[in-house]
Scaffold this motif. Structure first.
Motif, mmCIF file in Angstrom:
data_model
loop_
_atom_site.group_PDB
_atom_site.id
_atom_site.type_symbol
_atom_site.label_atom_id
_atom_site.label_comp_id
_atom_site.label_asym_id
_atom_site.label_seq_id
_atom_site.Cartn_x
_atom_site.Cartn_y
_atom_site.Cartn_z
ATOM 1 N N THR A 68 0.985 -1.060 -0.057
ATOM 2 C CA THR A 68 -0.097 0.066 -0.104
ATOM 3 C C THR A 68 0.885 1.339 -0.073
ATOM 4 N N ASP A 69 0.215 2.430 0.345
ATOM 5 C CA ASP A 69 0.881 3.465 0.145
ATOM 6 C C ASP A 69 2.124 3.743 1.108
ATOM 7 N N SER A 70 2.100 2.916 2.391
ATOM 8 C CA SER A 70 3.021 2.977 3.628
ATOM 9 C C SER A 70 4.345 2.098 3.038
ATOM 10 N N TRP A 71 4.300 1.566 1.833
ATOM 11 C CA TRP A 71 5.406 0.803 1.331
ATOM 12 C C TRP A 71 5.620 1.387 -0.266
ATOM 13 N N GLU A 72 5.349 2.761 -0.360
ATOM 14 C CA GLU A 72 5.492 3.428 -1.582
ATOM 15 C C GLU A 72 7.024 3.145 -2.070
ATOM 16 N N GLY A 73 7.135 2.839 -3.177
ATOM 17 C CA GLY A 73 8.416 2.838 -3.905
ATOM 18 C C GLY A 73 9.448 1.556 -3.566
ATOM 19 N N TYR A 74 8.550 0.571 -2.855
ATOM 20 C CA TYR A 74 8.944 -0.671 -2.589
ATOM 21 C C TYR A 74 9.131 -1.524 -3.919
ATOM 22 N N ASP A 75 10.061 -2.280 -4.081
ATOM 23 C CA ASP A 75 10.135 -3.110 -5.294
ATOM 24 C C ASP A 75 9.922 -4.614 -4.701
ATOM 25 N N ASN A 76 8.428 -5.042 -5.372
ATOM 26 C CA ASN A 76 8.064 -6.302 -4.904
ATOM 27 C C ASN A 76 7.915 -7.049 -6.059
ATOM 28 N N SER A 77 8.877 -7.056 -7.045
ATOM 29 C CA SER A 77 9.134 -8.042 -8.112
ATOM 30 C C SER A 77 9.122 -9.341 -7.512
ATOM 31 N N SER A 78 9.757 -9.535 -6.453
ATOM 32 C CA SER A 78 9.935 -10.728 -5.797
ATOM 33 C C SER A 78 8.937 -11.402 -4.874
ATOM 34 N N ARG A 79 7.787 -10.531 -4.786
ATOM 35 C CA ARG A 79 6.281 -10.928 -4.323
ATOM 36 C C ARG A 79 6.982 -11.142 -2.797
ATOM 37 N N ARG A 80 7.558 -10.236 -2.343
ATOM 38 C CA ARG A 80 7.967 -10.602 -0.764
ATOM 39 C C ARG A 80 6.875 -10.020 0.006
ATOM 40 N N ILE A 81 6.168 -9.111 -0.232
ATOM 41 C CA ILE A 81 5.034 -8.882 0.621
ATOM 42 C C ILE A 81 3.685 -8.823 0.028
ATOM 43 N N MET A 82 2.795 -8.799 0.851
ATOM 44 C CA MET A 82 1.297 -9.164 0.299
ATOM 45 C C MET A 82 0.675 -8.044 -0.553
ATOM 46 N N GLU A 83 -0.378 -8.461 -1.248
ATOM 47 C CA GLU A 83 -1.013 -7.657 -2.088
ATOM 48 C C GLU A 83 -2.309 -7.028 -1.318
ATOM 49 N N ALA A 84 -2.805 -5.959 -1.486
ATOM 50 C CA ALA A 84 -4.122 -5.571 -1.049
ATOM 51 C C ALA A 84 -5.369 -6.506 -1.044
ATOM 52 N N LYS A 85 -5.540 -7.047 -2.208
ATOM 53 C CA LYS A 85 -6.502 -7.941 -2.517
ATOM 54 C C LYS A 85 -6.409 -9.171 -1.531
ATOM 55 N N ASP A 86 -5.192 -9.571 -1.239
ATOM 56 C CA ASP A 86 -5.214 -10.652 -0.362
ATOM 57 C C ASP A 86 -5.916 -10.570 1.160
ATOM 58 N N ILE A 87 -5.993 -9.277 1.485
ATOM 59 C CA ILE A 87 -6.440 -8.866 2.747
ATOM 60 C C ILE A 87 -8.160 -8.405 2.448
ATOM 61 N N ALA A 88 -8.442 -8.247 1.328
ATOM 62 C CA ALA A 88 -9.739 -7.927 0.922
ATOM 63 C C ALA A 88 -10.542 -9.405 1.010
ATOM 64 N N MET A 89 -9.965 -10.514 0.232
ATOM 65 C CA MET A 89 -10.487 -11.502 0.015
ATOM 66 C C MET A 89 -10.742 -12.167 1.331
ATOM 67 N N MET A 90 -9.963 -11.848 2.404
ATOM 68 C CA MET A 90 -10.193 -12.588 3.662
ATOM 69 C C MET A 90 -11.270 -11.913 4.455
ATOM 70 N N VAL A 91 -11.339 -10.783 4.168
ATOM 71 C CA VAL A 91 -12.549 -9.993 4.740
ATOM 72 C C VAL A 91 -13.796 -10.410 4.282
ATOM 73 N N TYR A 92 -13.869 -10.318 2.969
ATOM 74 C CA TYR A 92 -15.007 -10.977 2.383
ATOM 75 C C TYR A 92 -15.365 -12.387 2.688
ATOM 76 N N ALA A 93 -14.564 -13.165 2.711
ATOM 77 C CA ALA A 93 -14.986 -14.508 3.108
ATOM 78 C C ALA A 93 -15.504 -14.669 4.542
ATOM 79 N N SER A 94 -14.712 -13.895 5.437
ATOM 80 C CA SER A 94 -15.313 -14.005 6.991
ATOM 81 C C SER A 94 -16.592 -13.462 7.033
ATOM 82 N N SER A 95 -17.084 -12.465 6.116
ATOM 83 C CA SER A 95 -18.467 -11.918 6.122
ATOM 84 C C SER A 95 -19.504 -12.739 5.539
ATOM 85 N N GLN A 96 -19.055 -13.931 4.868
ATOM 86 C CA GLN A 96 -20.047 -14.714 4.361
ATOM 87 C C GLN A 96 -20.647 -15.932 5.236
#
Length: 234
Positions: free
Chosen positions: A187-215
């Motif tokens: 997110t913006d807290s990690w602005e400029g971070y090179d995530n080409s190695s996929r070291r950190i998560m994507e925002a949609k990962d969190i969103a999917m967990m929130v949605y699943a929990s709501s169902q």
């Protein structure tokens, strides 16, 4: 369902809005930046015409704006079925040398925004009975102090405490409460971070967990969502 999301113009809040919009829910979006919020609302409405999208800008670090957001929500559509308290900010620093006023700012947006907005909405949510769900966007910093966390970590520990108390209070009213504690997320807290190695998560990962929990069924509540990068915290 009627879904109210704060801090919705970018990052995790925007990702959560997109997930619910894809399923055709009625969205009420808020953030401090009016232009960014309107761009997000327009993008979601265009991409997911099956959803209904409303937006209005508020600065939730101000109590009066938090109360005004609750009033806007209730006048627009009544109580939300899902409230996502996602508004927040990150100011790095250490307790012993961070600037005067940092703690007050971090508490005002990371804790008081959720506290005042939730308190304002709860009477109508409680009146409407079971089926409501509150998500509070905490952090891994709510569980473990770390270098350069300072006031931010203090505010997130406090938000987690708020969530745990609210969970106990809302049990007899049929309102679920979930504390969401993500690790490093792009997110913006990690602005400029090179995530080409996929070291950190994507925002949609969190969103999917929130949605699943709501169902889940009304008799099931996910109390805590702790989600970290596969290789662990940075």
């Amino acid at each position: 369902m009627k879904v109210l999301i704060t801090g919705a113009s970018r990052g995790i809040g925007k990702a959560i809005a997109n997930v619910f919009a894809k399923q055709g829910h009625q969205l009420f979006l808020s953030s401090r930046n009016e232009q960014a919020l309107e761009r997000t609302a327009d993008q979601i409405a265009a991409e997911y015409p099956q959803a209904t999208v409303h937006c209005k800008a508020f600065d939730l670090s101000r109590k009066e704006d938090a109360l005004a957001l609750a009033e806007w929500m209730e006048q627009s559509a009544g109580a939300p079925d899902i409230l996502v308290n996602n508004a927040g900010s990150f100011e790095p620093g250490s307790v012993h040398n961070e600037a005067d006023g940092v703690l007050e700012r971090q508490l005002s947006i990371n804790l008081f925004s959720a506290y005042h907005l939730t308190r304002a909405l709860l009477p109508l949510m409680m009146k409407n009975g079971q089926g409501r769900h509150i998500f509070n966007m905490c952090s891994i910093a709510s569980l473990k102090a770390y270098d350069n966390g300072g006031a931010y970590s203090i505010s997130k520990f406090a938000l987690y405490g708020f969530s745990k108390n609210l969970r106990e209070e809302m049990k007899p009213h049929g309102i679920k409460v979930t504390a969401v504690m993500p690790g490093a997320t792009l997110t913006d807290s990690w602005e400029g971070y090179d995530n080409s190695s996929r070291r950190i998560m994507e925002a949609k990962d969190i969103a999917m967990m929130v949605y699943a929990s709501s169902q889940l069924s009304v008799q099931a509540c996910v109390e805590d969502i702790v989600i970290r990068p596969q290789l662990g915290d940075l």
